[in-house]
Design an enzyme around this catalytic site. Structure first.
Site, PDB file in Angstrom:
ATOM      1  CG  LEU A  21      -2.106  -0.981   1.146  1.00 30.89           C
ATOM      2  CD1 LEU A  21      -2.696  -1.196   2.525  1.00 30.89           C
ATOM      3  CD2 LEU A  21      -3.172  -0.478   0.187  1.00 30.89           C
ATOM      4  CG  ASP A  40       9.478  -0.038   4.240  1.00 35.24           C
ATOM      5  OD1 ASP A  40       9.699  -0.808   5.194  1.00 35.24           O
ATOM      6  OD2 ASP A  40       8.518  -0.180   3.460  1.00 35.24           O
ATOM      7  CG  ASN A  99       1.005   2.159   4.513  1.00 36.24           C
ATOM      8  OD1 ASN A  99      -0.057   1.548   4.366  1.00 36.24           O
ATOM      9  ND2 ASN A  99       2.172   1.664   4.105  1.00 36.24           N
ATOM     10  CB  SER A 151      -7.304  -3.070   9.846  1.00 36.00           C
ATOM     11  OG  SER A 151      -7.434  -3.694  11.105  1.00 36.00           O
ATOM     12  CE1 TYR A 164      -2.366  -4.807  11.530  1.00 39.72           C
ATOM     13  CE2 TYR A 164      -4.645  -5.553  11.486  1.00 39.72           C
ATOM     14  CZ  TYR A 164      -3.592  -4.900  10.881  1.00 39.72           C
ATOM     15  OH  TYR A 164      -3.749  -4.358   9.639  1.00 39.72           O
ATOM     16  CB  SER A 165      -7.791  -5.905  17.140  1.00 40.29           C
ATOM     17  OG  SER A 165      -7.953  -6.937  16.203  1.00 40.29           O
ATOM     18  CB  ALA A 167      -1.992  -1.348  17.119  1.00 42.79           C
ATOM     19  CE  LYS A 168      -3.350  -1.222  11.177  1.00 40.08           C
ATOM     20  NZ  LYS A 168      -2.594  -0.124  10.538  1.00 40.08           N
ATOM     21  CB  ALA A 196      -4.529  -3.888  -0.636  1.00 41.21           C
TER      22      ALA A 196
END
Length: 290
Positions: A21, A40, A99, A151, A164-165, A167-168, A196
């Site tokens: 992305l 990056d 991102n 997300s 992950y959840s 953090a998002k 994606a």
């Protein structure tokens, strides 16, 4: 035909820009005139180039302007370093696209605190530090466009992704708060929930949907959110496979009873849950009048 939305004389920072992305975002912005700092991790490939330097080479070959910043955005000082590098190369910062991301999937019962912290460091702390480092430059110019990345896992939950959840979901709160704080400074902050096929997700997606779920299709929405014509702020947008939608957090009309007991809540749970009537709060609720 609609006039092309361009980014001439704008400078963007894109994290996680060495692939997937982030690469799509960086290339789109550069193709439309922006100078881009591509961030990056500092890890050279077989060709001796880092992911960010490889994308910058693509952009320059196409006639654009880009410089790499090779560092994990989770590292303390990486956010301010990216801003300083953009200023040194291009003299200003107008756009920040947060991102960069990693996953450390494991069931909650077996997840270690280290696996939680590693994900928070990249997604939440990395976004916080970079945006905070850029914020004085945006407020000084009375202009800015910031994109946070949530997300479906952060919005709705997903098995094996408690870290992950978390953090998002945190990025939703951060983005919506910065939208409120930046409103008077012409700083628009929005949140994208992308779908994606990338190196991080392609293994979990059927191969026959990879082409349909190209990162380039998400980049069209992110490009608009980064443009000066975008007056929208504090919103959550879903983008995947050419489908674009608004995610909303609603509040139902609910049940009103200042003297409610536990039993009253149990008896009226249906009314509390009923979505026949609802509103969309735009900021933290004010205290009730007494």
């Amino acid at each position: 035909m609609a006039q092309e939305l361009r980014f001439d004389d704008r400078v963007a920072i894109v994290t996680g820009g060495g692939g997937g992305l982030g690469r799509a975002y960086a290339r789109l912005l550069a193709a439309r005139g922006a100078a881009v700092l591509v961030n990056d991790i500092d890890r050279a490939g077989s060709d001796g180039r880092t992911p960010a330097s490889a994308v910058c080479a693509e952009i320059v070959a196409d006639g654009g302007a880009a410089v790499p910043f090779d560092a994990s955005i989770a590292e303390p000082g990486a956010g301010s370093g990216a801003v300083e590098a953009a200023l040194a190369a291009f003299g200003r910062v107008d756009i920040v696209v947060n991102n960069a991301g990693i996953v450390r999937d494991r069931s909650f019962a077996k997840m270690s605190e280290e696996e939680l912290q590693a994900v928070l460091d990249v997604h939440l702390l990395g976004s916080f530090r970079l945006t905070q480092a850029a914020w004085p430059r945006l407020t000084m110019r009375q202009y800015g466009r910031v994109v946070m990345t949530t997300s479906v896992a952060g919005l709705f939950g997903n098995f094996g992704q408690a870290n992950y959840s978390s953090a998002k979901a945190g990025l939703v709160g951060l983005g919506r708060t910065l939208a409120i704080e930046g409103a008077r400074k012409n700083i628009r902050v929005n949140i994208v929930s992308p779908g994606a096929a990338t190196s991080m997700t392609s293994a979990a997606l059927p191969e026959n949907v990879h082409a349909a779920m190209s990162p380039d299709r998400v980049a069209q929405l992110v490009g608009y959110l980064c443009h000066e014509s975008c007056a929208t702020s504090g919103e959550i947008f879903f983008a995947a496979a050419g489908s674009y939608a608004r995610n909303v957090i609603i509040q139902t009309a609910g049940y009103q009873n200042p003297d409610a007991t536990v039993e009253d809540i149990a008896a009226n749970l249906g009314q509390i849950m009923d979505t026949a009537e609802w509103s969309i709060p735009t900021e933290a609720l004010a205290l009730p009048e007494v």
